[in-house]
Design a protein around this motif. Structure first.
Motif, PDB file in Angstrom:
ATOM      1  N   GLU A   1      25.363 -17.060  34.826  1.00 31.68           N
ATOM      2  CA  GLU A   1      24.897 -16.085  35.794  1.00 31.68           C
ATOM      3  C   GLU A   1      23.658 -15.294  35.402  1.00 31.68           C
ATOM      4  O   GLU A   1      22.571 -14.957  36.257  1.00 31.68           O
TER       5      GLU A   1
ATOM      6  N   MET B   1      20.539 -17.271  35.183  1.00 31.50           N
ATOM      7  CA  MET B   1      19.898 -17.627  36.702  1.00 31.50           C
ATOM      8  C   MET B   1      19.396 -16.804  37.484  1.00 31.50           C
ATOM      9  O   MET B   1      18.615 -16.905  38.160  1.00 31.50           O
ATOM     10  N   THR B   2      19.862 -15.382  37.193  1.00 31.91           N
ATOM     11  CA  THR B   2      19.187 -14.039  37.979  1.00 31.91           C
ATOM     12  C   THR B   2      18.807 -13.379  37.696  1.00 31.91           C
ATOM     13  O   THR B   2      18.006 -12.616  38.318  1.00 31.91           O
ATOM     14  N   ALA B   3      18.629 -13.243  36.292  1.00 30.10           N
ATOM     15  CA  ALA B   3      17.720 -12.251  35.718  1.00 30.10           C
ATOM     16  C   ALA B   3      16.399 -12.173  35.969  1.00 30.10           C
ATOM     17  O   ALA B   3      15.697 -13.170  35.736  1.00 30.10           O
ATOM     18  N   GLU B   4      15.689 -10.977  36.447  1.00 25.31           N
ATOM     19  CA  GLU B   4      14.311 -10.827  36.693  1.00 25.31           C
ATOM     20  C   GLU B   4      13.737 -10.715  35.420  1.00 25.31           C
ATOM     21  O   GLU B   4      12.470 -11.268  35.378  1.00 25.31           O
TER      22      GLU B   4
ATOM     23  N   THR C   1      24.482 -26.710  37.070  1.00 21.86           N
ATOM     24  CA  THR C   1      24.053 -25.406  36.661  1.00 21.86           C
ATOM     25  C   THR C   1      23.030 -25.387  35.711  1.00 21.86           C
ATOM     26  O   THR C   1      21.998 -24.762  35.713  1.00 21.86           O
TER      27      THR C   1
ATOM     28  N   GLN D   1      19.599 -26.532  37.502  1.00 22.37           N
ATOM     29  CA  GLN D   1      19.117 -25.424  38.153  1.00 22.37           C
ATOM     30  C   GLN D   1      18.505 -24.442  37.332  1.00 22.37           C
ATOM     31  O   GLN D   1      17.189 -23.924  37.489  1.00 22.37           O
TER      32      GLN D   1
ATOM     33  N   ARG E   1      13.961 -23.121  36.614  1.00 24.83           N
ATOM     34  CA  ARG E   1      13.584 -21.858  36.194  1.00 24.83           C
ATOM     35  C   ARG E   1      12.495 -21.863  35.267  1.00 24.83           C
ATOM     36  O   ARG E   1      11.671 -20.982  35.235  1.00 24.83           O
TER      37      ARG E   1
END
Length: 414
Positions: free
Chosen positions: A283, A286-289, A312, A315, A319
């Protein structure tokens, strides 16, 4: 007080103390891995004899060849450190992880150093030497603060280190030059400084001069694999355990989780590793800016058979995070891997297209790689490169956001 070697106060003092990290044998019958350090020591002593008027029989240098523990061993080291005129640390990643080397450095620097005449460099009595290139390794503060230039030792020495110059025939003349320059520097420092004989300290009781890694010197290692109960029917459980981090792809001969070897590599480079299952990291990845630390993902391609979990990873591959290095350890001695290699390669191509396209070595199974393809030794080399790629990208990311706060890796002579 007489020394443990039988030499009293009037005994001749050795020019230098060669401080180096003992490399362990691969096995009991293997060649002594410290043979090459011993050869360097002999070459340095010979060169110093040639360029000085040291009387025959006087000690030129000291090198601890024994690795013996105990009171007599500690007393001998303490005497040599209290009497030598110059301290020569042999830089390597292993050196700055050695508690004994840190104690030797600390014990020597307890002595006072006086300059006979002004020079451009602050007198320390320390003459560092590169055993291997340290460009990509973080030096501890005591080493990074040394004002020392190695320009006269030659460009190949700075790029490769003495070990490579000794081992590669094409560098034979460069090795001779570097040894002569190093010997001359030892003699010059001995002549330009006065370092009185020091107190013979309790060696075992000394602290290490090398500080532990800073909290920010982190690397996160995650494992994408199986727990033993999750395995597909046609995969042997011999390489797996109760946790996904128990994965042992090189079993036999290695019977320890691969992530332990990965963490050892990271620690040897001056990083503080943490170990995680991929699912615990997914998570955040996948989401860290922005990254919280450089990361390395160890991928078991057998786990791509789990389509839900592999989605996963797919995906994440999209990135294309520069500060995340992906490794796919592959054991060619594993018969099941060989039997299903084509199928597993195709799965990997589908799950990690961006990762594989963006690197020259898509996995540790390439025919063109050095050594035994997919061996544990090759993995360790690939792990070093993976950590450096992730760390460099992480530093670029953080410095681009906060100008002037990035971490700079010190180099010799800077």
């Amino acid at each position: 007080m007489n020394s443990p070697t039988g030499r009293g106060k009037g005994a001749a003092r050795p020019y230098f103390f060669l401080s180096y990290a003992h490399t362990p044998r691969v096995n009991a019958r293997g060649v002594d891995p410290n043979h090459w350090v011993g050869r360097l020591f002999g070459d340095l002593c010979e060169a110093i004899l040639q360029i000085t008027d040291a009387p025959a029989g006087d000690p030129i240098g000291f090198m601890d060849r024994s690795m013996h523990q105990g009171q007599k061993w500690a007393e001998r080291l303490s005497w040599e450190l209290a009497n030598c005129r110059v301290f020569v640390p042999l830089y390597s990643p292993r050196y700055f992880k050695s508690e004994a080397c840190g104690k030797e450095w600390h014990a020597f620097t307890r002595r006072s150093v006086y300059q006979r005449r002004p020079t451009a460099e602050r007198a320390t009595g320390i003459v560092p030497a590169l055993w291997v290139s340290m460009d990509h390794y973080r030096l501890p503060r005591v080493a990074s603060e040394l004002q020392f230039s190695h320009d006269s030792f030659g460009a190949d020495y700075a790029a490769e280190g003495l070990y490579a110059l000794m081992k590669i025939d094409d560098y034979r003349s460069q090795y001779a030059t570097a040894v002569l320059r190093l010997a001359q520097r030892i003699v010059d420092v001995a002549d330009q400084t006065v370092i009185p004989i020091g107190q013979q300290l309790d060696f075992e009781g000394q602290p290490s001069a090398f500080e532990p890694p800073e909290p920010n010197d982190r690397v996160r290692i995650s494992v994408y694999s199986y727990r033993e109960p999750e395995l597909p029917p046609h995969r042997s459980p011999s390489c797996y355990g109760q946790q996904r981090t128990d994965w042992q792809p090189f079993r036999p001969p290695s019977r320890r989780p691969l992530v332990d070897d990965a963490a050892d590599v990271a620690r040897s480079m001056g990083f503080q590793p943490s170990v995680h299952e991929f699912e615990d990291e997914a998570e955040a990845l996948m989401t860290a800016e922005r990254p919280v630390a450089p990361s390395v993902l160890l991928v078991d391609r057998w786990a791509f058979l789990d389509t839900q979990r592999s989605d996963t990873v797919r995906q994440l591959d999209r990135r294309n995070l520069s500060w995340l290095s992906v490794l796919e350890p592959w054991n060619r001695d594993d018969q099941q891997c060989r039997d299903h290699e084509r199928m597993l390669n195709e799965l990997g191509d589908g799950v990690l297209p961006a990762t594989r396209a963006g690197r020259q070595k898509p996995s540790l199974r390439e025919e063109g790689s050095t050594g035994v393809p997919g061996s544990l030794d090759e993995f360790r080399g690939e792990m070093e490169r993976a950590v450096m790629r992730a760390s460099t990208a992480y530093e670029q990311q953080t410095t681009s956001r906060t100008v002037g706060t990035g971490t700079r890796r010190p180099r010799l002579g800077t």
